[in-house]
Design a protein around this motif. Structure first.
Motif, PDB file in Angstrom:
ATOM      1  N   ARG A 147      12.477  -7.818   7.468  1.00  0.00           N
ATOM      2  CA  ARG A 147      11.079  -7.426   7.274  1.00  0.00           C
ATOM      3  C   ARG A 147      11.001  -6.539   6.047  1.00  0.00           C
ATOM      4  N   ILE A 148      10.032  -6.822   5.159  1.00  0.00           N
ATOM      5  CA  ILE A 148       9.809  -6.025   3.966  1.00  0.00           C
ATOM      6  C   ILE A 148       8.315  -5.759   3.849  1.00  0.00           C
ATOM      7  N   SER A 149       7.950  -4.539   3.451  1.00  0.00           N
ATOM      8  CA  SER A 149       6.535  -4.140   3.397  1.00  0.00           C
ATOM      9  C   SER A 149       6.318  -3.190   2.231  1.00  0.00           C
ATOM     10  N   VAL A 150       5.059  -3.141   1.780  1.00  0.00           N
ATOM     11  CA  VAL A 150       4.652  -2.242   0.697  1.00  0.00           C
ATOM     12  C   VAL A 150       3.634  -1.266   1.265  1.00  0.00           C
ATOM     13  N   TRP A 151       3.854   0.050   1.013  1.00  0.00           N
ATOM     14  CA  TRP A 151       3.029   1.114   1.579  1.00  0.00           C
ATOM     15  C   TRP A 151       2.424   1.970   0.466  1.00  0.00           C
ATOM     16  N   TYR A 152       1.210   2.446   0.743  1.00  0.00           N
ATOM     17  CA  TYR A 152       0.620   3.524  -0.047  1.00  0.00           C
ATOM     18  C   TYR A 152       0.450   4.707   0.901  1.00  0.00           C
ATOM     19  N   THR A 153       1.190   5.761   0.660  1.00  0.00           N
ATOM     20  CA  THR A 153       1.294   6.916   1.572  1.00  0.00           C
ATOM     21  C   THR A 153       1.614   6.396   2.984  1.00  0.00           C
ATOM     22  N   ASP A 154       0.695   6.583   3.938  1.00  0.00           N
ATOM     23  CA  ASP A 154       0.970   6.159   5.318  1.00  0.00           C
ATOM     24  C   ASP A 154       0.248   4.863   5.692  1.00  0.00           C
ATOM     25  N   LYS A 155      -0.235   4.126   4.702  1.00  0.00           N
ATOM     26  CA  LYS A 155      -0.958   2.877   4.947  1.00  0.00           C
ATOM     27  C   LYS A 155      -0.109   1.691   4.482  1.00  0.00           C
ATOM     28  N   GLU A 156       0.102   0.736   5.387  1.00  0.00           N
ATOM     29  CA  GLU A 156       0.823  -0.484   5.022  1.00  0.00           C
ATOM     30  C   GLU A 156      -0.157  -1.473   4.408  1.00  0.00           C
ATOM     31  N   LEU A 157       0.116  -1.889   3.158  1.00  0.00           N
ATOM     32  CA  LEU A 157      -0.777  -2.798   2.444  1.00  0.00           C
ATOM     33  C   LEU A 157      -0.428  -4.262   2.728  1.00  0.00           C
ATOM     34  N   VAL A 158       0.829  -4.630   2.536  1.00  0.00           N
ATOM     35  CA  VAL A 158       1.256  -6.017   2.747  1.00  0.00           C
ATOM     36  C   VAL A 158       2.642  -5.995   3.389  1.00  0.00           C
ATOM     37  N   GLN A 159       3.003  -7.134   3.983  1.00  0.00           N
ATOM     38  CA  GLN A 159       4.337  -7.253   4.587  1.00  0.00           C
ATOM     39  C   GLN A 159       4.801  -8.703   4.528  1.00  0.00           C
ATOM     40  N   GLY A 160       6.132  -8.896   4.561  1.00  0.00           N
ATOM     41  CA  GLY A 160       6.718 -10.231   4.491  1.00  0.00           C
ATOM     42  C   GLY A 160       8.163 -10.188   4.974  1.00  0.00           C
ATOM     43  N   ALA A 161       8.966 -11.156   4.516  1.00  0.00           N
ATOM     44  CA  ALA A 161      10.361 -11.251   4.945  1.00  0.00           C
ATOM     45  C   ALA A 161      11.211 -11.764   3.794  1.00  0.00           C
ATOM     46  N   LEU A 162      12.484 -11.387   3.814  1.00  0.00           N
ATOM     47  CA  LEU A 162      13.441 -11.886   2.838  1.00  0.00           C
ATOM     48  C   LEU A 162      13.967 -13.250   3.281  1.00  0.00           C
ATOM     49  N   PRO A 163      14.313 -14.110   2.362  1.00  0.00           N
ATOM     50  CA  PRO A 163      14.825 -15.437   2.744  1.00  0.00           C
ATOM     51  C   PRO A 163      16.251 -15.345   3.292  1.00  0.00           C
ATOM     52  N   VAL A 164      16.663 -16.399   3.981  1.00  0.00           N
ATOM     53  CA  VAL A 164      18.025 -16.496   4.505  1.00  0.00           C
ATOM     54  C   VAL A 164      18.907 -17.151   3.438  1.00  0.00           C
ATOM     55  N   PHE A 165      19.996 -16.495   3.052  1.00  0.00           N
ATOM     56  CA  PHE A 165      20.883 -17.046   2.034  1.00  0.00           C
ATOM     57  C   PHE A 165      22.239 -16.339   2.108  1.00  0.00           C
ATOM     58  N   ASN A 176      11.967 -14.208  -5.264  1.00  0.00           N
ATOM     59  CA  ASN A 176      10.517 -14.139  -5.463  1.00  0.00           C
ATOM     60  C   ASN A 176       9.856 -14.145  -4.085  1.00  0.00           C
ATOM     61  N   LEU A 177       9.206 -13.058  -3.743  1.00  0.00           N
ATOM     62  CA  LEU A 177       8.629 -12.890  -2.413  1.00  0.00           C
ATOM     63  C   LEU A 177       7.115 -12.843  -2.504  1.00  0.00           C
ATOM     64  N   THR A 178       6.458 -13.443  -1.536  1.00  0.00           N
ATOM     65  CA  THR A 178       5.004 -13.353  -1.400  1.00  0.00           C
ATOM     66  C   THR A 178       4.689 -12.632  -0.101  1.00  0.00           C
ATOM     67  N   MET A 179       3.935 -11.532  -0.208  1.00  0.00           N
ATOM     68  CA  MET A 179       3.597 -10.711   0.952  1.00  0.00           C
ATOM     69  C   MET A 179       2.086 -10.556   1.025  1.00  0.00           C
ATOM     70  N   SER A 180       1.577 -10.489   2.224  1.00  0.00           N
ATOM     71  CA  SER A 180       0.133 -10.340   2.419  1.00  0.00           C
ATOM     72  C   SER A 180      -0.120  -9.450   3.627  1.00  0.00           C
ATOM     73  N   GLY A 181      -1.362  -8.924   3.702  1.00  0.00           N
ATOM     74  CA  GLY A 181      -1.705  -8.067   4.831  1.00  0.00           C
ATOM     75  C   GLY A 181      -3.151  -7.643   4.783  1.00  0.00           C
ATOM     76  N   THR A 182      -3.586  -7.059   5.880  1.00  0.00           N
ATOM     77  CA  THR A 182      -4.958  -6.542   6.020  1.00  0.00           C
ATOM     78  C   THR A 182      -4.880  -5.093   6.469  1.00  0.00           C
ATOM     79  N   THR A 183      -5.637  -4.238   5.770  1.00  0.00           N
ATOM     80  CA  THR A 183      -5.609  -2.806   6.042  1.00  0.00           C
ATOM     81  C   THR A 183      -6.992  -2.344   6.468  1.00  0.00           C
ATOM     82  N   GLN A 184      -7.039  -1.500   7.498  1.00  0.00           N
ATOM     83  CA  GLN A 184      -8.297  -0.935   7.978  1.00  0.00           C
ATOM     84  C   GLN A 184      -8.706   0.277   7.132  1.00  0.00           C
ATOM     85  N   ASN A 185      -9.972   0.705   7.320  1.00  0.00           N
ATOM     86  CA  ASN A 185     -10.539   1.851   6.580  1.00  0.00           C
ATOM     87  C   ASN A 185     -10.406   1.628   5.071  1.00  0.00           C
TER      88      ASN A 185
END
Length: 257
Positions: A147-165, A176-185
């Protein structure tokens, strides 16, 4: 005819007291057993007797079967720890393992839309990362469950996963990873990011990754362990219009014990 001499037998009076002609005890000899007991006690002094102290030893304590079982168990565990430590030490000296390296090379925002009705932010990031295996004799299997995710302070913006290799010895792999997510507030979040960008000229982000791997030593594949990656980034903006520049990037890669 000559007169015959007459021999007259001498009669001894058996009842008359007889006087001994010789002493019963020679001169200079000790007296007989019929002598005075007091005199005998004065002359015979028995040697002193040695008294040896008697020490009474305590009977040995009997160990219960439970105590013996506990001792055997502790001894076995200590021996097992010593053997494992020796094996690990030998493997460390032979293979000289090194921690893999992880870096973020490129970040692109392909979607960054806010919905005022639901007050949510929908985002999609394309992330380019580089993993390096610096080991000469160790291969790394990146298995599923990451599991891999991108955060701004304490808010998670997007998340994804690393490939198996599988990453071989001294190998460098670009992902090359594509991550997406939905953030409240979203209204408050967008306002905070905009103020941060105007005041400092950059937006701080944190990338967190949790990756299970299997280590290969020669032909031996070991059990699964987890690594945790934490990267701190400074980007100039978070928009879909302009190319995002990464001002600084620093990653730490460490095993989870």
């Amino acid at each position: 005819m000559a007169d015959h001499q007459k021999i007259h037998p001498v009669r001894h009076d058996l009842e008359a007291p007889q006087t001994p002609t010789a002493p019963l005890v020679p001169r200079g000899a000790s007296k007989s057993d019929q002598s005075d007991p007091a005199a005998l006690e004065e002359k015979y002094v028995p040697p002193p007797k040695r008294t040896i102290p008697v020490t009474h030893s305590r009977p040995p304590k009997r160990r219960s079967s439970c105590c013996k079982c506990m001792c055997w168990t502790v001894s076995f565990l200590v021996l097992l720890v010593i053997i494992i430590g020796a094996v690990v030490g030998i493997l460390f000296l032979v293979f000289q393992p090194k921690i893999p390296k992880f870096s973020v090379d490129k970040l692109q925002v392909t979607q960054y839309n806010s919905d005022s009705n639901s007050d949510t932010l929908s985002a999609t990031f394309d992330l380019t990362v580089t993993t390096r295996n610096p080991n000469k004799h160790i291969g790394i299997y990146y298995v599923s469950g990451s599991r891999i995710s991108v955060w701004y302070t304490d808010k998670e913006l997007v998340q994804g996963a690393l490939p198996v290799f599988y990453q071989g010895h001294r190998n460098t792999t670009v992902l090359n990873l594509t991550m997406s997510g939905t953030t409240q507030n979203a209204t408050v979040l967008l306002s905070t990011i905009q103020q941060q960008q105007q005041s400092t000229g950059s937006v701080p982000l944190t990338i967190k990754a949790n990756q299970p791997v299997k280590i290969k030593l020669g032909k031996l594949k070991l059990f699964k362990i987890r690594f945790r990656v934490r990267c701190t980034l400074l980007v100039d903006s978070l928009t879909t219009e302009n190319q995002i520049t990464i001002a600084s990037s620093s990653c730490k890669f460490r095993p989870i014990l």
